[in-house]
Each structure stands twice: as C-alpha cells, then as structure tokens.
Write an enzyme that holds these catalytic residues in place. Structure first.
Site, PDB file in Angstrom:
ATOM      1  N   ASP A 211      42.769  50.910  24.169  1.00  0.00           N
ATOM      2  CA  ASP A 211      43.057  50.213  23.959  1.00  0.00           C
ATOM      3  C   ASP A 211      42.751  48.616  22.523  1.00  0.00           C
ATOM      4  O   ASP A 211      43.102  50.040  21.920  1.00  0.00           O
ATOM      5  CB  ASP A 211      41.758  49.400  24.804  1.00  0.00           C
ATOM      6  CG  ASP A 211      41.746  47.537  24.844  1.00  0.00           C
ATOM      7  OD1 ASP A 211      42.339  47.104  25.343  1.00  0.00           O
ATOM      8  OD2 ASP A 211      40.412  46.969  24.588  1.00  0.00           O
TER       9      ASP A 211
ATOM     10  N   ASP B 251      43.198  45.080  22.089  1.00  0.00           N
ATOM     11  CA  ASP B 251      42.644  43.860  22.055  1.00  0.00           C
ATOM     12  C   ASP B 251      41.390  44.368  22.169  1.00  0.00           C
ATOM     13  O   ASP B 251      40.071  44.589  23.299  1.00  0.00           O
ATOM     14  CB  ASP B 251      42.493  42.829  22.947  1.00  0.00           C
ATOM     15  CG  ASP B 251      44.039  42.380  22.669  1.00  0.00           C
ATOM     16  OD1 ASP B 251      44.678  42.448  21.373  1.00  0.00           O
ATOM     17  OD2 ASP B 251      44.721  42.446  23.879  1.00  0.00           O
TER      18      ASP B 251
END
Length: 167
Positions: free
Chosen positions: A11, A13
């Site tokens: 991922d 953020d």
C-alpha cells in the site's frame, strides 16, 4: 530460482509515505521511517515489489490521475530504489460506491500479477495499514502484514525477509 517467485504488494499511504487524506500535492510526500531500508532489503532478499493503492479522490472528482502520478513520482524519487524498483504500480481510482475493478479489497491486481509473473502465492505478502489491505490479501489467498501508525516498515517486514519469505 524460487527466490524469483517472492513478492511484496505494498500500500502507499500510511505504509510507505505519511497518510494525508486525498494527497495530491507531491511537495507533501514524506517517506515513513524505515520505508527505504525495508524495500532495499526486500529487493536484496529476492522479493519483487508491487505498489497497490486506492486513490478514491480521483473517482470523487477531487483531483486527477496526473496528480496521483506526480505524487508517485515524488515517492519514487525519495525511495531511490535500485532497478527494477517496483515491478508494477496499480492505482485504483474508483470511489467507494463506484463499480470496482482494482479497488482493494478486490484481489484482481494481486491475482493478475501472480499469473503474469509466475509468483508463488505462498511467498507473496500484502503490506498495508488498513483493513482493506488485509482483506485484499485474504481475497487473493496470500498473507498480510499490518503496519500500524508510527511503526517502521522495516521492523514490520523484517521477520519475512529473514525466513525465506515465510516458506
């Protein structure tokens, strides 16, 4: 040759960079502690890297894909990874209420990359900070690592880097 089959799906953020809701300004991109070291060590251990990020601000009309790509370019500059860096980057621009193609928790991107790159599902991990990251991994039949707020990505992935991918 088995080492070529290992992968981390990461991922963006809250995992690699500071989580700023609806980030669209590359000047605000800041790496999280341990991100660069973790990715370099993962690559050295034979893991392929894949970026897998939901960016619903695009689907909500808050910013466009050019802004997302500019933020990704800034993150890549800061990471300064050796080649090949990320094998593929998947940005899911759909809003939560839109028809989903790649938006996590969909496993579609993970499944496609496992197929295209001949990855060993048992040696693939989704690394993220949210429930949708964990569910994407579960839906794809791979394991996941949750990175908590303020945690070092390097500390989170260290155990799998030192156990031959958990095999």
């Amino acid at each position: 040759m088995r080492h070529q089959a290992k992968a981390l799906f990461l991922d963006r953020d809250g995992t690699l960079i500071e989580h700023i809701p609806y980030l669209h300004d590359p000047a605000k991109v800041r790496l999280l502690p341990g991100a660069q070291a973790a990715l370099r060590e993962a690559m050295a251990a034979g893991f392929r890297l894949f970026l897998f990020t939901n960016q619903s601000g695009v689907g909500r009309g808050m910013f466009d894909m050019e802004a997302v790509e500019a933020c990704n370019r800034r993150m890549l500059e800061l990471l300064d990874l050796p080649e090949p860096g990320f094998t593929r980057i998947c940005v899911a621009p759909e809003a939560p209420d839109a028809e989903s193609h790649y938006r996590k928790p969909s496993p579609r991107f993970i499944d496609e990359m496992i197929e295209v790159h001949g990855l060993d599902r048992e040696a693939c991990w989704m690394v993220g900070d949210s429930e949708c990251d964990r569910l994407a991994a579960k839906n794809a039949g791979i394991r996941s690592i949750q990175v908590g707020p303020g945690a070092s990505l390097r500390d989170a992935v260290w155990p799998i880097l030192n156990t031959d991918g958990g095999l």
